[in-house]
Write a protein that holds these residues in place. Structure first.
Motif, short mmCIF file in Angstrom:
data_model
loop_
_atom_site.label_atom_id
_atom_site.label_comp_id
_atom_site.label_asym_id
_atom_site.label_seq_id
_atom_site.Cartn_x
_atom_site.Cartn_y
_atom_site.Cartn_z
N LEU A 44 0.81 -1.21 0.00
CA LEU A 44 0.00 0.00 0.00
C LEU A 44 0.85 1.27 0.00
N TYR A 45 2.04 1.15 0.57
CA TYR A 45 2.90 2.34 0.61
C TYR A 45 3.26 2.78 -0.81
N SER A 48 0.36 4.41 -2.40
CA SER A 48 0.08 5.80 -2.00
C SER A 48 1.09 6.75 -2.62
N ILE A 52 0.29 9.92 -5.36
CA ILE A 52 0.82 11.29 -5.34
C ILE A 52 1.43 11.62 -6.69
N GLU A 176 -7.09 2.98 -1.09
CA GLU A 176 -5.97 3.50 -1.87
C GLU A 176 -5.95 2.90 -3.27
N TRP A 245 -8.16 14.46 -6.08
CA TRP A 245 -7.62 14.69 -4.73
C TRP A 245 -8.64 14.33 -3.65
N SER A 248 -8.89 10.67 -2.54
CA SER A 248 -7.63 10.13 -2.01
C SER A 248 -7.42 10.59 -0.57
N LEU A 249 -8.01 11.71 -0.17
CA LEU A 249 -7.85 12.15 1.22
C LEU A 249 -9.16 12.17 1.98
N HIS A 256 -3.93 22.78 1.26
CA HIS A 256 -3.44 21.90 0.19
C HIS A 256 -3.07 22.69 -1.05
#
Lengths: 353, 415
Positions: A44-45, A48, A52, A176, A245, A248-249, A256
């Motif tokens: 998952l890292y 993510s 970005i 994600e 965006w 995703s958040l 931002h």
């Protein structure tokens, strides 16, 4: 244009095709396959970080259009991303619109808002135009959004969307990986649309304006109309970035979309290469991955030198500035140009040219 | 020439790979801090304190023999940076718990940490984070901003307005006390207790003046003070951090605002005394632990570690923030120990362990704290201090639950 021996074109369409040989076609199919299957073999890292990168690509596309193809330097692009993001969030939160409808609305409004701030380009250019785009940044984000929009609904100056509110045709975008798929599909669509737009009359007019606006005017290009069209297209692209965006958040705040993000995007375009779509992708990859590498180095080293993490933001900002300076000195045409050089080298091997 | 540089860069990037895994008995703890952003005036001391406190925990046996490994990251008070770093903590470093900082990022992450089931102990005491129904994995160690504001206002009303001879005439004419609020409108931390504060003003019979927007990094606040002056306030509430609070109090003094001041806990520390000088005399505020160097249990360790780990920093420059960090780290460590003993060292296990804390205090002037699965509010007795002769003096312990039992368990819960 390089063509391997034995490839002939018999129609105009074939000479204008994107992918002219089987090798290129196979390469592109592999790339698409790689993008679509990435979540299967990474954690998952990585996803993510990929999100970005995709968000940066979508954000920087509009900047590339304005700076790289229409010659209008912009330092306020984050404002239009903010419009897209806020309209999407408000559409979902307050007006109970489905996410795709809210997103389309956000894109259109971001486009119109961008045209509004592009209007001065009819009369001014160069440094004065830069000032106008910076004004767009401060008027939109620091004034209108911070002081008025973020107080809508009494949510104490920030918008937080409950999980599960973002759905596309009943498909909830709540992880994600789903955001990754949404973002990568939109990025591919936007890149393809942009690439094709640049081959049409509109794109050629933009490039003519970039190279010399007076010459373009004498050749019959309606300079004001095409400049505003460029601002509209850039605004719509910013709106797409803003809409991506949100899921995703699940949260949006004026923080931002500060001036620093607008400058960051210009940096991405400079590093990637002005006037190159490859450059947008390479630039976004570069700035995001370099930062993650820095973090990778800083965290374990902070065991021994705690001051490192405590000063990391300075290091980060300095590294970004340094990267831009080094690119302007040693690679002024950016990573996109280097990529072409590398391709040429292998295409012509074993000869030098 | 180019080769050695390249090698050095490669080496720098490869170093972490070499030093990677090793310690078998290790617990990973993430921490988000602000060392460079607008709240760095209080955030720097916090970060130093966290590192010192973690070292203390490790030196005194760690978590039942396991060492805490701290991942401390400066996110510059930027919400997006905090969110991406949190994701890194979750997926890459795989931390067990997170020590958080700002209200904006903590509230933004609240649904996510609930879904990921990672306990999140923040320095933000926004009241929203204390309701386990909406924020099950959020914890705070100090009384929430809304309660702090209510307590400070109550203390001023009872001890100053009702007793001070300055207001005898106003009281005899049955005048209402007037209050104005200075805070940064767009900052979630500053605006978090506003609704509670206005409700409380109505409850005590205050008249509320026009709010004044003061940026967290403001150095000049004259226009805001003049804006408030037209209202002739008796009381001013300050919701920012120390730097801009000190600027506002000094400008109020210079322009003759003529109001008393009450301050939220993040604007009330040793630096305020230094920065505001004579203008700071009589300013009241809330504090969630003892001040640095006060004679309370464990303070000797705080000072010892401060001297040992940051010898370059003079003791006079240390603040209550260090003490707060110690309480935060010790509370997390206590939860971890209990979770470990129960054999459930997971996110939900740590959450349950923290919810078993009953009348717990590490010393350091922290009032006893009790958490349950249905209430994450750490307390209802709030000490309110006053600056007198450059020192902090306790005015009153305000017991909100005893005074307003119905509201405390009803409408005041979670906002």
């Amino acid at each position: 244009m390089y063509l391997p021996s034995g490839v002939y074109h018999e129609t105009y369409a074939a000479t204008h095709a994107w992918w002219q040989s089987t090798f290129v076609r196979a390469k592109m199919v592999l790339l698409v396959l790689f993008v679509l299957t990435l979540p299967l073999y990474t954690n998952l890292y990585v996803i993510s970080v990929a999100n970005i990168i995709l968000y940066t690509i979508l954000s920087a596309l509009g900047v590339q259009l304005l700076i790289g193809y229409c010659g209008q330097i912009t330092l306020g692009h984050a404002a239009f991303i903010a419009v897209g993001a806020y309209v999407t969030a408000m559409g979902v939160l307050f007006w109970k619109l489905p996410y795709p409808v809210a997103a389309v609305l956000g894109c259109l409004l971001a486009g119109l808002w961008s045209v509004f701030f592009g209007l001065p380009s009819a009369r001014i250019k160069g440094f004065y135009m830069i000032m106008t785009t910076m004004a767009a940044q401060f008027i939109t984000v620091d004034f209108i959004i911070t002081h008025y929009v973020s107080r809508v609904g009494g949510r104490e100056h920030y918008f937080s969307l409950p999980p599960g509110t973002i759905t596309i045709g009943g498909w909830p975008v709540d992880s994600e990986i789903k955001v990754y798929y949404l973002a990568s599909v939109l990025t591919i669509v936007c890149l393809a649309a942009m690439a094709n737009l640049l081959r049409t009359r509109v794109g050629r007019a933009w490039i003519a304006i970039r190279d010399n606006d007076i010459a373009a005017d004498t050749m019959g290009v309606n300079v004001v109309y095409y400049k505003l069209l460029a601002f509209f297209a850039a605004g719509v692209l910013a709106g797409v970035a803003g809409a991506v965006w949100i899921p995703s958040l699940l949260f949006v705040s004026p923080e931002h979309f500060q001036l620093s993000w607008s400058l960051w995007l210009v940096g991405v375009v400079l590093i990637g290469g002005i006037g190159s779509l490859h450059g947008v992708v390479f630039g976004s990859l570069f700035v995001t991955v370099i930062l993650e590498m820095l973090k990778l180095a800083v965290f374990p080293l902070s065991e021994f030198y705690p001051a490192l993490t405590e000063r990391f933001l300075y290091v980060k900002e300095a590294a970004f500035g340094l990267a831009i300076v080094l690119f302007l000195l040693y690679e002024p045409r950016g990573l996109g140009y280097r990529w072409q050089q590398v391709k040429n080298y292998f295409n012509l091997w074993p000869f030098a040219y | 020439m180019r080769r050695p540089v390249l090698w050095m860069v490669a080496l720098a990037l490869a170093l972490p790979l070499l030093g990677g895994p090793g310690w078998a008995q290790e617990i990973k703890l993430g921490s988000l801090n602000d060392l460079t952003g607008p709240t760095s005036d209080v955030g720097k001391d916090i970060a130093l304190g966290i590192r010192e406190a973690v070292q203390y925990v490790n030196d005194t046996g760690g978590i039942n023999g396991k060492r805490i490994r701290l991942y401390l990251y400066d996110y510059g008070y930027r919400v997006p940076e905090a969110i991406t770093t949190y994701k890194r903590f979750r997926d890459f470093d795989r931390v067990v718990g997170v020590l958080g900082w700002g209200t904006g990022d903590t509230e933004a992450l609240s649904p996510t940490v609930g879904k990921d089931r990672i306990p999140y102990l923040s320095h933000s005491f926004s009241a929203k984070l204390t309701d386990p129904k909406t924020a099950p994995y959020n914890f705070v160690y100090g009384t929430d901003y809304s309660s702090n504001a209510r307590a400070a206002m109550t203390a001023w009303f009872e001890e100053v307005w009702m007793k001070d001879p300055r207001f005898r005439e106003a009281r005899s004419k049955a005048e209402k006390p007037r209050v104005v609020m200075f805070y940064a409108f767009p900052v979630p931390y500053s605006s978090a207790p506003i609704k509670a504060l206005k409700d409380h003003a109505a409850l005590l019979g205050f008249e509320v003046g026009p709010d004044q927007d003061v940026s967290l990094v403001a150095l000049d606040t004259k226009s805001q003070v003049l804006g408030a002056k037209a209202f002739k306030p008796h009381l001013a509430w300050h919701g920012n951090t120390t730097m801009s609070v000190a600027a506002t109090i000094k400008d109020s003094h210079a322009l003759g605002l003529g109001a008393d001041h009450i301050v939220n806990n993040w604007g009330y520390d040793e630096n305020l005394v230094r920065l505001a000088g004579p203008a700071g005399e009589g300013v009241m505020g809330a504090a969630v632990t003892a001040f640095y160097g006060d004679r309370v249990p464990l303070m000797d360790k705080v000072i010892e570690y401060g001297k040992r780990m940051n010898p370059g920093l003079p003791q006079e420059a240390r603040m209550i923030r260090t003490v707060q960090s110690w309480v935060q780290v010790l509370m997390m460590a206590e939860g971890m120990r209990r979770a470990d003993r129960a054999g459930k060292f997971t996110g939900p296990g740590l959450k349950e362990a923290l919810e078993t804390l009953k009348d717990w205090t590490p010393g350091l002037g922290k009032p006893p704290l009790t958490l349950t699965a249905t209430d994450h509010r750490p307390g209802w007795v709030i000490p309110i201090y006053r600056i007198k002769g450059g020192k902090f003096e306790l005015v009153k312990q305000v017991d909100l639950k005893a005074k307003w039992p119905k509201q405390w368990d009803g409408e005041w819960f979670g906002y």
